[in-house]
Design a protein around this motif. Sequence first.
Motif, PDB file in Angstrom:
ATOM      1  N   TYR A  12       0.874  -1.165   0.000  1.00  0.00           N
ATOM      2  CA  TYR A  12       0.000   0.000   0.000  1.00  0.00           C
ATOM      3  C   TYR A  12       0.910   1.213   0.000  1.00  0.00           C
ATOM      4  O   TYR A  12       1.749   1.375   0.894  1.00  0.00           O
ATOM      5  N   VAL A  13       0.777   2.067  -0.989  1.00  0.00           N
ATOM      6  CA  VAL A  13       1.610   3.256  -1.104  1.00  0.00           C
ATOM      7  C   VAL A  13       0.906   4.425  -0.419  1.00  0.00           C
ATOM      8  O   VAL A  13      -0.248   4.731  -0.726  1.00  0.00           O
ATOM      9  N   SER A  14       1.600   5.063   0.493  1.00  0.00           N
ATOM     10  CA  SER A  14       0.988   6.087   1.340  1.00  0.00           C
ATOM     11  C   SER A  14       0.429   7.272   0.569  1.00  0.00           C
ATOM     12  O   SER A  14      -0.453   7.961   1.077  1.00  0.00           O
ATOM     13  N   THR A  15       0.885   7.522  -0.621  1.00  0.00           N
ATOM     14  CA  THR A  15       0.363   8.661  -1.380  1.00  0.00           C
ATOM     15  C   THR A  15      -1.089   8.452  -1.793  1.00  0.00           C
ATOM     16  O   THR A  15      -1.747   9.389  -2.225  1.00  0.00           O
ATOM     17  N   ALA A  16      -1.606   7.235  -1.620  1.00  0.00           N
ATOM     18  CA  ALA A  16      -2.998   6.942  -1.967  1.00  0.00           C
ATOM     19  C   ALA A  16      -3.981   7.375  -0.877  1.00  0.00           C
ATOM     20  O   ALA A  16      -5.186   7.333  -1.087  1.00  0.00           O
ATOM     21  N   GLY A  17      -3.479   7.763   0.288  1.00  0.00           N
ATOM     22  CA  GLY A  17      -4.365   8.118   1.397  1.00  0.00           C
ATOM     23  C   GLY A  17      -3.859   9.323   2.161  1.00  0.00           C
ATOM     24  O   GLY A  17      -2.997  10.064   1.686  1.00  0.00           O
ATOM     25  N   PRO A  18      -4.386   9.508   3.374  1.00  0.00           N
ATOM     26  CA  PRO A  18      -3.988  10.661   4.180  1.00  0.00           C
ATOM     27  C   PRO A  18      -2.538  10.541   4.656  1.00  0.00           C
ATOM     28  O   PRO A  18      -1.968   9.451   4.681  1.00  0.00           O
ATOM     29  N   VAL A  38     -10.481 -13.924   4.791  1.00  0.00           N
ATOM     30  CA  VAL A  38      -9.591 -13.078   5.587  1.00  0.00           C
ATOM     31  C   VAL A  38      -9.042 -13.966   6.685  1.00  0.00           C
ATOM     32  O   VAL A  38      -9.746 -14.286   7.641  1.00  0.00           O
ATOM     33  N   VAL A  39      -7.826 -14.402   6.510  1.00  0.00           N
ATOM     34  CA  VAL A  39      -7.207 -15.275   7.511  1.00  0.00           C
ATOM     35  C   VAL A  39      -5.879 -14.665   7.938  1.00  0.00           C
ATOM     36  O   VAL A  39      -5.870 -13.574   8.470  1.00  0.00           O
ATOM     37  N   SER A  40      -4.786 -15.322   7.680  1.00  0.00           N
ATOM     38  CA  SER A  40      -3.494 -14.897   8.212  1.00  0.00           C
ATOM     39  C   SER A  40      -2.732 -13.971   7.275  1.00  0.00           C
ATOM     40  O   SER A  40      -2.479 -14.317   6.122  1.00  0.00           O
ATOM     41  N   SER A  41      -2.363 -12.824   7.800  1.00  0.00           N
ATOM     42  CA  SER A  41      -1.505 -11.899   7.069  1.00  0.00           C
ATOM     43  C   SER A  41      -0.759 -11.029   8.066  1.00  0.00           C
ATOM     44  O   SER A  41      -1.175 -10.879   9.213  1.00  0.00           O
ATOM     45  N   ILE A  42       0.345 -10.485   7.617  1.00  0.00           N
ATOM     46  CA  ILE A  42       1.120  -9.548   8.413  1.00  0.00           C
ATOM     47  C   ILE A  42       1.395  -8.341   7.533  1.00  0.00           C
ATOM     48  O   ILE A  42       1.907  -8.486   6.418  1.00  0.00           O
ATOM     49  N   TRP A  43       1.030  -7.170   8.020  1.00  0.00           N
ATOM     50  CA  TRP A  43       1.314  -5.914   7.327  1.00  0.00           C
ATOM     51  C   TRP A  43       2.406  -5.217   8.103  1.00  0.00           C
ATOM     52  O   TRP A  43       2.306  -5.036   9.319  1.00  0.00           O
ATOM     53  N   VAL A  44       3.447  -4.812   7.427  1.00  0.00           N
ATOM     54  CA  VAL A  44       4.610  -4.203   8.048  1.00  0.00           C
ATOM     55  C   VAL A  44       4.750  -2.769   7.549  1.00  0.00           C
ATOM     56  O   VAL A  44       4.489  -2.485   6.376  1.00  0.00           O
ATOM     57  N   ARG A  45       5.141  -1.873   8.426  1.00  0.00           N
ATOM     58  CA  ARG A  45       5.368  -0.489   8.028  1.00  0.00           C
ATOM     59  C   ARG A  45       6.657   0.006   8.650  1.00  0.00           C
ATOM     60  O   ARG A  45       7.088  -0.489   9.693  1.00  0.00           O
ATOM     61  N   GLN A  46       7.276   0.967   8.017  1.00  0.00           N
ATOM     62  CA  GLN A  46       8.479   1.573   8.557  1.00  0.00           C
ATOM     63  C   GLN A  46       8.074   2.666   9.534  1.00  0.00           C
ATOM     64  O   GLN A  46       7.187   3.467   9.245  1.00  0.00           O
ATOM     65  N   ARG A  47       8.712   2.670  10.681  1.00  0.00           N
ATOM     66  CA  ARG A  47       8.427   3.698  11.677  1.00  0.00           C
ATOM     67  C   ARG A  47       8.910   5.062  11.191  1.00  0.00           C
ATOM     68  O   ARG A  47       9.860   5.173  10.447  1.00  0.00           O
ATOM     69  N   LYS A  48       8.235   6.078  11.672  1.00  0.00           N
ATOM     70  CA  LYS A  48       8.679   7.445  11.430  1.00  0.00           C
ATOM     71  C   LYS A  48       9.773   7.774  12.444  1.00  0.00           C
ATOM     72  O   LYS A  48       9.834   7.163  13.514  1.00  0.00           O
ATOM     73  N   LEU A  49      10.620   8.735  12.135  1.00  0.00           N
ATOM     74  CA  LEU A  49      11.691   9.135  13.019  1.00  0.00           C
ATOM     75  C   LEU A  49      11.144   9.481  14.404  1.00  0.00           C
ATOM     76  O   LEU A  49      10.204  10.262  14.525  1.00  0.00           O
ATOM     77  N   GLY A  50      11.673   8.848  15.431  1.00  0.00           N
ATOM     78  CA  GLY A  50      11.263   9.102  16.798  1.00  0.00           C
ATOM     79  C   GLY A  50      10.069   8.275  17.255  1.00  0.00           C
ATOM     80  O   GLY A  50       9.703   8.305  18.423  1.00  0.00           O
TER      81      GLY A  50
END
Length: 113
Positions: A12-18, A38-50
């Motif tokens: 999911y590319v963040s430019t598509a939403g808020p 809808v069963v098993s999945s893991i969504w990963v995101r990079q943390r923002k600084l701090g």
Amino acid sequence: MKPLSWSAFGKYVSTAGPETVPDLHCVGDDVYISGKAVVSSIWVRQRKLGETGLHLGIVYDTNELVDTAYAAAIIAGGTDEGAPAAPTYFASGYYAANVADFDENRIEFLHKA
């Protein structure tokens, strides 16, 4: 992950939403990836600084259960990070609410119709 029938699924590319929604990357099992359930999945995101904590998504069977979980989390002292709603920037039938706990962990309650 292949022995468990898991593989990289999508992004999911963040430019598509808020601005508050970061880039997301997904791995899931064969059933999830096929779209049959809808069963098993893991969504990963990079943390923002701090930023600290983790993001945990909990899937519920109905929108009403999402509402109930969100309300309980707020009563227990969670911080609102998005009241229950159907965000149009995710998939159709997606309904979610978000809170943060005392340790800055983010919890997403969601239903995928």
